[in-house]
Scaffold this motif. Sequence first.
Motif, PDB file in Angstrom:
ATOM      1  N   ASP A 147       2.775  -0.001  14.695  1.00  0.00           N
ATOM      2  CA  ASP A 147       2.965  -1.441  14.540  1.00  0.00           C
ATOM      3  C   ASP A 147       4.383  -1.683  14.033  1.00  0.00           C
ATOM      4  OD1 ASP A 147       2.868  -4.148  14.083  1.00  0.00           O
ATOM      5  OD2 ASP A 147       1.148  -4.081  12.733  1.00  0.00           O
ATOM      6  N   LYS A 148       5.192  -2.345  14.844  1.00  0.00           N
ATOM      7  CA  LYS A 148       6.584  -2.590  14.477  1.00  0.00           C
ATOM      8  C   LYS A 148       6.719  -3.645  13.382  1.00  0.00           C
ATOM      9  CE  LYS A 148       8.681  -1.277  18.797  1.00  0.00           C
ATOM     10  NZ  LYS A 148       9.713  -0.316  18.542  1.00  0.00           N
ATOM     11  N   GLY A 149       5.688  -4.400  13.104  1.00  0.00           N
ATOM     12  CA  GLY A 149       5.739  -5.459  12.101  1.00  0.00           C
ATOM     13  C   GLY A 149       5.528  -4.969  10.672  1.00  0.00           C
ATOM     14  N   ILE A 150       5.219  -3.709  10.506  1.00  0.00           N
ATOM     15  CA  ILE A 150       4.967  -3.182   9.158  1.00  0.00           C
ATOM     16  C   ILE A 150       6.313  -2.839   8.508  1.00  0.00           C
ATOM     17  CG2 ILE A 150       3.963  -1.308   7.826  1.00  0.00           C
ATOM     18  CD1 ILE A 150       1.761  -1.123   9.881  1.00  0.00           C
ATOM     19  N   ALA A 151       6.556  -3.409   7.343  1.00  0.00           N
ATOM     20  CA  ALA A 151       7.788  -3.112   6.594  1.00  0.00           C
ATOM     21  C   ALA A 151       7.589  -1.817   5.829  1.00  0.00           C
ATOM     22  CB  ALA A 151       8.103  -4.246   5.640  1.00  0.00           C
ATOM     23  N   ILE A 152       8.565  -0.934   5.953  1.00  0.00           N
ATOM     24  CA  ILE A 152       8.474   0.370   5.287  1.00  0.00           C
ATOM     25  C   ILE A 152       9.652   0.495   4.330  1.00  0.00           C
ATOM     26  CG2 ILE A 152       8.461   2.846   5.607  1.00  0.00           C
ATOM     27  CD1 ILE A 152       7.469   2.345   8.447  1.00  0.00           C
ATOM     28  N   SER A 153       9.322   0.783   3.077  1.00  0.00           N
ATOM     29  CA  SER A 153      10.390   1.027   2.101  1.00  0.00           C
ATOM     30  C   SER A 153      10.707   2.515   2.106  1.00  0.00           C
ATOM     31  CB  SER A 153       9.952   0.575   0.703  1.00  0.00           C
ATOM     32  OG  SER A 153       8.876   1.369   0.255  1.00  0.00           O
ATOM     33  N   ASP A 154      11.824   2.847   1.500  1.00  0.00           N
ATOM     34  CA  ASP A 154      12.169   4.263   1.411  1.00  0.00           C
ATOM     35  C   ASP A 154      11.147   4.966   0.536  1.00  0.00           C
ATOM     36  OD1 ASP A 154      14.377   4.101   3.001  1.00  0.00           O
ATOM     37  OD2 ASP A 154      15.753   3.717   1.345  1.00  0.00           O
ATOM     38  N   ALA A 173      12.757  16.287   2.687  1.00  0.00           N
ATOM     39  CA  ALA A 173      12.130  14.980   2.532  1.00  0.00           C
ATOM     40  C   ALA A 173      12.674  13.964   3.528  1.00  0.00           C
ATOM     41  CB  ALA A 173      12.331  14.482   1.103  1.00  0.00           C
ATOM     42  N   ALA A 174      13.957  14.039   3.863  1.00  0.00           N
ATOM     43  CA  ALA A 174      14.558  13.052   4.776  1.00  0.00           C
ATOM     44  C   ALA A 174      13.947  13.156   6.169  1.00  0.00           C
ATOM     45  CB  ALA A 174      16.065  13.251   4.833  1.00  0.00           C
ATOM     46  N   SER A 175      13.728  14.377   6.666  1.00  0.00           N
ATOM     47  CA  SER A 175      13.153  14.526   8.008  1.00  0.00           C
ATOM     48  C   SER A 175      11.693  14.082   8.031  1.00  0.00           C
ATOM     49  CB  SER A 175      13.298  15.965   8.503  1.00  0.00           C
ATOM     50  OG  SER A 175      12.536  16.841   7.700  1.00  0.00           O
ATOM     51  N   VAL A 176      10.959  14.371   6.958  1.00  0.00           N
ATOM     52  CA  VAL A 176       9.562  13.932   6.880  1.00  0.00           C
ATOM     53  C   VAL A 176       9.508  12.403   6.829  1.00  0.00           C
ATOM     54  CG1 VAL A 176       7.469  13.957   5.459  1.00  0.00           C
ATOM     55  CG2 VAL A 176       8.751  16.066   5.807  1.00  0.00           C
ATOM     56  N   ARG A 177      10.415  11.789   6.079  1.00  0.00           N
ATOM     57  CA  ARG A 177      10.476  10.331   5.975  1.00  0.00           C
ATOM     58  C   ARG A 177      10.744   9.691   7.335  1.00  0.00           C
ATOM     59  NH1 ARG A 177      14.313  10.166   1.606  1.00  0.00           N
ATOM     60  NH2 ARG A 177      12.920  10.866   0.008  1.00  0.00           N
ATOM     61  N   SER A 178      11.700  10.235   8.054  1.00  0.00           N
ATOM     62  CA  SER A 178      12.023   9.653   9.363  1.00  0.00           C
ATOM     63  C   SER A 178      10.869   9.846  10.350  1.00  0.00           C
ATOM     64  CB  SER A 178      13.322  10.244   9.905  1.00  0.00           C
ATOM     65  OG  SER A 178      13.164  11.608  10.187  1.00  0.00           O
ATOM     66  N   SER A 179      10.187  10.991  10.296  1.00  0.00           N
ATOM     67  CA  SER A 179       9.027  11.209  11.174  1.00  0.00           C
ATOM     68  C   SER A 179       7.913  10.217  10.867  1.00  0.00           C
ATOM     69  CB  SER A 179       8.487  12.626  11.007  1.00  0.00           C
ATOM     70  OG  SER A 179       9.459  13.570  11.359  1.00  0.00           O
ATOM     71  N   GLN A 223       0.850  -1.174   0.000  1.00  0.00           N
ATOM     72  CA  GLN A 223       0.000   0.000   0.000  1.00  0.00           C
ATOM     73  C   GLN A 223       0.886   1.223   0.000  1.00  0.00           C
ATOM     74  OE1 GLN A 223      -2.684  -0.146   3.274  1.00  0.00           O
ATOM     75  NE2 GLN A 223      -3.837  -1.872   2.458  1.00  0.00           N
ATOM     76  N   ALA A 224       0.331   2.323  -0.451  1.00  0.00           N
ATOM     77  CA  ALA A 224       1.081   3.572  -0.489  1.00  0.00           C
ATOM     78  C   ALA A 224       0.480   4.545   0.511  1.00  0.00           C
ATOM     79  CB  ALA A 224       1.036   4.172  -1.884  1.00  0.00           C
ATOM     80  N   LEU A 225       1.331   5.334   1.100  1.00  0.00           N
ATOM     81  CA  LEU A 225       0.910   6.353   2.048  1.00  0.00           C
ATOM     82  C   LEU A 225       1.427   7.684   1.527  1.00  0.00           C
ATOM     83  CD1 LEU A 225      -0.284   7.078   4.849  1.00  0.00           C
ATOM     84  CD2 LEU A 225       2.010   6.680   5.785  1.00  0.00           C
ATOM     85  N   LEU A 226       0.516   8.606   1.307  1.00  0.00           N
ATOM     86  CA  LEU A 226       0.897   9.933   0.851  1.00  0.00           C
ATOM     87  C   LEU A 226       0.926  10.861   2.053  1.00  0.00           C
ATOM     88  CD1 LEU A 226      -1.332  10.253  -2.341  1.00  0.00           C
ATOM     89  CD2 LEU A 226       1.091   9.698  -2.229  1.00  0.00           C
ATOM     90  N   VAL A 227       2.019  11.581   2.187  1.00  0.00           N
ATOM     91  CA  VAL A 227       2.191  12.461   3.336  1.00  0.00           C
ATOM     92  C   VAL A 227       2.613  13.830   2.835  1.00  0.00           C
ATOM     93  CG1 VAL A 227       3.496  12.850   5.457  1.00  0.00           C
ATOM     94  CG2 VAL A 227       2.880  10.530   4.793  1.00  0.00           C
ATOM     95  N   ARG A 228       1.943  14.839   3.346  1.00  0.00           N
ATOM     96  CA  ARG A 228       2.353  16.205   3.051  1.00  0.00           C
ATOM     97  C   ARG A 228       3.072  16.724   4.285  1.00  0.00           C
ATOM     98  NH1 ARG A 228      -1.867  20.533   1.050  1.00  0.00           N
ATOM     99  NH2 ARG A 228      -1.136  19.779  -0.952  1.00  0.00           N
ATOM    100  N   GLY A 229       4.250  17.265   4.069  1.00  0.00           N
ATOM    101  CA  GLY A 229       5.004  17.729   5.230  1.00  0.00           C
ATOM    102  C   GLY A 229       5.791  18.984   4.917  1.00  0.00           C
ATOM    103  N   ASN A 230       6.273  19.602   5.968  1.00  0.00           N
ATOM    104  CA  ASN A 230       7.122  20.781   5.831  1.00  0.00           C
ATOM    105  C   ASN A 230       8.559  20.383   6.122  1.00  0.00           C
ATOM    106  OD1 ASN A 230       4.931  22.459   5.292  1.00  0.00           O
ATOM    107  ND2 ASN A 230       4.551  22.817   7.467  1.00  0.00           N
TER     108      ASN A 230
END
Length: 184
Positions: free
Chosen positions: A33-40, A18-24, A8-15
């Motif tokens: 949920d720690k079991g969810i795999a997250i790609s870059d 991109a690296a800080s928004v990704r880490s947040s 699934q894809a998650l769209l996030v709008r952030g200020n």
Amino acid sequence: RYVGPMSQALLVRGNGDAASVRSSVREAVERFDKGIAISDGITFADALTDRNKDLRLNVELFAGFAVLAVLLTASGLYGLISYITTARTHEIGLRLALGASRPAIVRLILRDGLILTLAGVAVGLGLEFGLMRFLSGFMRGVKPVDVSTSGVVALILFCAALAACYVPARRASRLDPVVALRHD
């Protein structure tokens, strides 16, 4: 990006960058949920650039095929007009022997070749308009008739036909009437 049947894809709008928004986002998902795999993740601008690369490749491929089609059409037309002119060698020799001027012979061959070309372009345009009306029902955003593109293609084919007719016409006008009359 598509990873598999369960992705699934998650769209996030952030200020911010991109690296800080990704880490947040990664931290928030891991708290949930720690079991969810997250790609870059990628930015929206990068996603658009990737999509535009695919579209650009398709456009370049279609343009290449269109150029190839025009070249094949021109070479086929040249072969046809050349064959027809060669088959009329006796007639051309007779016309020259009876006093026809060389420019008149060129005009005759050009006229005959261009009449064939105009008939072919007219049939092709008719088929194109009918087929596009039929296909536009299956495709979104496609106009049934694009007169400017059709006109440009018809003009290109007409110019190619003119060039393809001119060489055999010049060659036919230079025939020696005596040799042409002996030709079987």
